[in-house]
Design an enzyme around this catalytic site. Structure first.
Site, PDB file in Angstrom:
ATOM      1  N   ASN A 164      -5.906  11.716  11.145  1.00  0.00           N
ATOM      2  CA  ASN A 164      -5.583  12.026  12.535  1.00  0.00           C
ATOM      3  C   ASN A 164      -6.710  12.879  13.100  1.00  0.00           C
ATOM      4  OD1 ASN A 164      -2.985  10.730  12.736  1.00  0.00           O
ATOM      5  ND2 ASN A 164      -2.278  12.265  11.293  1.00  0.00           N
TER       6      ASN A 164
ATOM      7  N   ARG B 116      -1.923  11.036   4.332  1.00  0.00           N
ATOM      8  CA  ARG B 116      -2.688  11.638   5.428  1.00  0.00           C
ATOM      9  C   ARG B 116      -3.760  12.532   4.822  1.00  0.00           C
ATOM     10  NH1 ARG B 116       2.577  11.364   7.021  1.00  0.00           N
ATOM     11  NH2 ARG B 116       2.924  10.252   8.972  1.00  0.00           N
TER      12      ARG B 116
ATOM     13  N   GLU C 148      -3.827   3.642   1.597  1.00  0.00           N
ATOM     14  CA  GLU C 148      -4.185   3.752   3.009  1.00  0.00           C
ATOM     15  C   GLU C 148      -4.391   5.230   3.327  1.00  0.00           C
ATOM     16  OE1 GLU C 148      -1.889   3.691   7.256  1.00  0.00           O
ATOM     17  OE2 GLU C 148      -1.285   2.177   5.806  1.00  0.00           O
TER      18      GLU C 148
ATOM     19  N   HIS D 142       0.817  -1.207   0.000  1.00  0.00           N
ATOM     20  CA  HIS D 142       0.000   0.000   0.000  1.00  0.00           C
ATOM     21  C   HIS D 142       0.853   1.259   0.000  1.00  0.00           C
ATOM     22  CE1 HIS D 142       0.469  -0.647   4.452  1.00  0.00           C
ATOM     23  NE2 HIS D 142       0.680   0.662   4.436  1.00  0.00           N
TER      24      HIS D 142
ATOM     25  N   GLU E  50       8.014   1.219   4.367  1.00  0.00           N
ATOM     26  CA  GLU E  50       7.715   0.255   5.421  1.00  0.00           C
ATOM     27  C   GLU E  50       7.945  -1.143   4.876  1.00  0.00           C
ATOM     28  OE1 GLU E  50       3.999  -0.863   8.393  1.00  0.00           O
ATOM     29  OE2 GLU E  50       3.584   0.224   6.539  1.00  0.00           O
TER      30      GLU E  50
ATOM     31  N   HIS F 220       4.013   6.770   3.297  1.00  0.00           N
ATOM     32  CA  HIS F 220       5.038   5.784   2.997  1.00  0.00           C
ATOM     33  C   HIS F 220       4.541   4.769   1.964  1.00  0.00           C
ATOM     34  CE1 HIS F 220       2.757   3.958   6.410  1.00  0.00           C
ATOM     35  NE2 HIS F 220       2.846   2.880   5.656  1.00  0.00           N
TER      36      HIS F 220
END
Length: 137
Positions: A58, A10, A54, A6, A115, A72
């Site tokens: 927040n 944000r 993804e 993925h 990641e 990422h």
């Protein structure tokens, strides 16, 4: 074998972002709420496609500048310890070592966070288990 998983971004308005991605053919696959961390993760993908986007929302307002809204890339690897060792041997800094035998973060030469996720879990092993974080991830 390495497998693309993925890309994380944000978002400040999850509903508007989901509507946007719906317009280009992506659908919500799953959602996770994290009360303690005060965030929501929403995974989207095109039908039949394994690679996901993804969305990280927040709950506390935050302004993202300088590309901070891009999070990422994520890849599943067969052996996270061997992969991290290969990267270290090539001079790559392991920002978040695979202390748990499952997850690590490294950065590309251009500062892109990557990641690495173990396919399954390996038992914690040295030197990884006691290695400190060396940067933001």
């Amino acid at each position: 074998m390495t497998k693309y998983l993925h890309t994380m971004i944000r978002v400040t308005d999850p509903d508007a972002t989901i509507r946007f991605f719906n317009l280009i053919g992506l659908e919500e696959r799953r959602r996770m709420e994290n009360e303690k961390g005060r965030f929501t993760l929403i995974f989207l993908a095109a039908p039949g496609d394994e690679g996901e986007v993804e969305l990280t929302y927040n709950w506390d307002p935050e302004e993202y500048s300088g590309g901070r809204n891009f999070g990422h890339l994520a890849y599943r690897v067969d052996d996270i310890y061997a992969t991290c060792q290969r990267l270290m041997d090539a001079g790559v800094t392991i920002n978040r070592p695979p202390r748990d035998g499952h997850m690590a973060f490294v950065r590309s030469p251009d500062g892109i966070s990557v990641e690495l996720l173990q396919d399954g879990h390996l038992e914690p092993a040295e030197p990884w288990a006691s290695m400190p974080n060396t940067g933001s991830w």
